[in-house]
Design a protein around this motif. Structure first.
Motif, PDB file in Angstrom:
ATOM      1  N   UNK A  68       0.834  -1.201   0.000  1.00 52.28           N
ATOM      2  CA  UNK A  68       0.000   0.000   0.000  1.00 52.28           C
ATOM      3  C   UNK A  68       0.870   1.252   0.000  1.00 52.28           C
ATOM      4  N   UNK A  69       1.935   1.222   0.800  1.00 50.37           N
ATOM      5  CA  UNK A  69       2.801   2.400   0.927  1.00 50.37           C
ATOM      6  C   UNK A  69       3.521   2.721  -0.379  1.00 50.37           C
ATOM      7  N   UNK A  70       3.920   1.693  -1.114  1.00 48.98           N
ATOM      8  CA  UNK A  70       4.663   1.917  -2.365  1.00 48.98           C
ATOM      9  C   UNK A  70       3.831   2.657  -3.404  1.00 48.98           C
ATOM     10  N   UNK A  71       2.508   2.511  -3.339  1.00 52.61           N
ATOM     11  CA  UNK A  71       1.638   3.235  -4.269  1.00 52.61           C
ATOM     12  C   UNK A  71       0.916   4.401  -3.590  1.00 52.61           C
ATOM     13  N   UNK A  72       1.279   4.645  -2.321  1.00 55.48           N
ATOM     14  CA  UNK A  72       0.657   5.725  -1.553  1.00 55.48           C
ATOM     15  C   UNK A  72      -0.869   5.594  -1.561  1.00 55.48           C
ATOM     16  N   UNK A  73      -1.347   4.374  -1.284  1.00 51.98           N
ATOM     17  CA  UNK A  73      -2.782   4.095  -1.276  1.00 51.98           C
ATOM     18  C   UNK A  73      -3.337   4.213   0.133  1.00 51.98           C
TER      19      UNK A  73
END
Length: 380
Positions: A236-241
């Motif tokens: 989630x963090x890698x796509x800033x979701x």
């Protein structure tokens, strides 16, 4: 009468432009084989029925007006939906070149006209038994691949979570004691999940051999969703979701906890991440319906078209595709999800809008109908 395909009656599609020939073949087979029949008198009709009826065997006349049997066979073998159906040619043509042509096109056998009843029965029974064995081997191979998917795909999330926390601790030596305790709890949870997955694979092997039954128990829905999110937090963090979880803490469902978190929720949430664009939201909500709690997982990603959504649970269909960042998939995730949901006595529905058709309103909504622990007994 013999039922050569075990519990399920085999379906035989008979294709001949002469009604009398169909009657003769059907009568011979019906006397000795417990099966269902489909009939076609033209090539195009045969191709259509081969897809709709999904027969276990096709008896195909060569000499037909319009599209002959050779062309029908060629098209059957060039179509991924029908290319595994065995074909026996019914033919008055006994020239060597005609027989060779039939085998080259993919036929498994031939029977000459006029029909010899014993020969026809023997050849049909042989091919039905071979089809049964091939189907069994295919199912077993898929089950092995599903277990491998669990080990390789689902087990990756706990390890990724452990590595992420360890990396953070290494680069932040002065983390305050309370936060360090929370991170250590996350490490413990991820490690236990990994061990639980390995144990689940052992259980599933025994489940296949009918040595045990899957243990269905009360699982707190909010805690399960939170656990799944924690395992996927780095993704989630890698796509800033954003992850929005609106689940009442009192809701409990009847599932098997390890598979529900690591195979069902993780696969659905990781798909939501995979097909979402950066800085969007994945939302999880619930509602009650009859004796079910409906868990709804929604994203505003690229979605998929209806034909792909209808094939997504079928292992024989190629449904794997790249995510918004080129993420790869195996195609085994959603068939495995459906398998577990059925083992929980639940069901799954998918509604999706492809970005090519709905550029302003694309996304996917997955609904899991899970038995409500407050309304059902685990022993029911």
């Amino acid at each position: 009468m013999d039922n050569v395909s075990g519990n399920k009656k085999p379906v035989i599609l008979i294709v001949d432009d002469t009604a009398r020939n169909i009657q003769v073949v059907g009568s011979i087979l019906k006397e000795s084989i417990d099966c269902n029949f489909a009939f076609a008198r033209q090539g195009e009709q045969a191709l259509d029925l081969a897809v709709k009826a999904n027969p276990d065997l096709i008896l195909l006349d060569i000499m037909m007006p319009g599209m002959d049997g050779f062309e029908v066979c060629r098209r059957l073998k060039n179509d991924s939906k029908t290319n595994m159906i065995p074909v026996i040619f019914l033919t008055a043509k006994t020239a060597t070149e005609d027989i060779v042509t039939g085998f080259e096109l993919g036929a498994v056998d031939y029977v000459t006209k006029p029909f010899n009843s014993a020969e026809l029965l023997a050849r049909v029974k042989t091919q039905l038994n071979l089809k049964l064995k091939n189907d069994l081997i295919s199912r077993q191979n898929n089950e092995r691949k599903e277990l491998l998917h669990i080990l390789c795909h689902d087990l990756a999330h706990p390890f990724a979570s452990i590595i992420s926390v360890l990396d953070y601790l290494k680069s932040n030596r002065n983390v305050d004691e309370k936060f360090r305790d929370e991170l250590e709890d996350d490490l413990t949870m991820a490690a236990n999940n990994g061990l639980d997955i390995i144990e689940l694979v052992k259980k599933l092997r025994a489940l296949e051999e009918e040595k045990i039954k899957l243990k269905i128990e009360r699982v707190n829905l909010k805690k399960a969703a939170h656990c799944s999110y924690m395992l996927l937090k780095q993704d989630f963090a890698e796509k800033d979701l954003d992850f929005v979880c609106d689940i009442d803490e009192s809701l409990n469902v009847l599932t098997e906890e390890t598979s529900f978190i690591n195979s069902v929720l993780n696969n659905i949430l990781s798909n939501a991440v995979k097909f979402s664009s950066e800085k969007t939201t994945v939302k999880v909500t619930t509602k009650k319906q009859d004796n079910f709690i409906v868990l709804i997982i929604e994203d505003t990603g690229i979605g998929m078209r209806k034909e792909l959504a209808s094939d997504i649970f079928d292992l024989s269909k190629a449904t794997s595709r790249a995510g918004t960042r080129g993420e790869e998939g195996t195609g085994f995730g959603m068939p495995l999800v459906k398998k577990f949901i059925h083992l929980y006595n639940g069901k799954i529905e998918i509604d999706s809008r492809d970005v090519r058709d709905y550029p302003e309103n694309s996304g996917t909504r997955v609904k899991l109908f899970l038995p409500d622990a407050a309304a059902n007994s685990p022993d029911q």
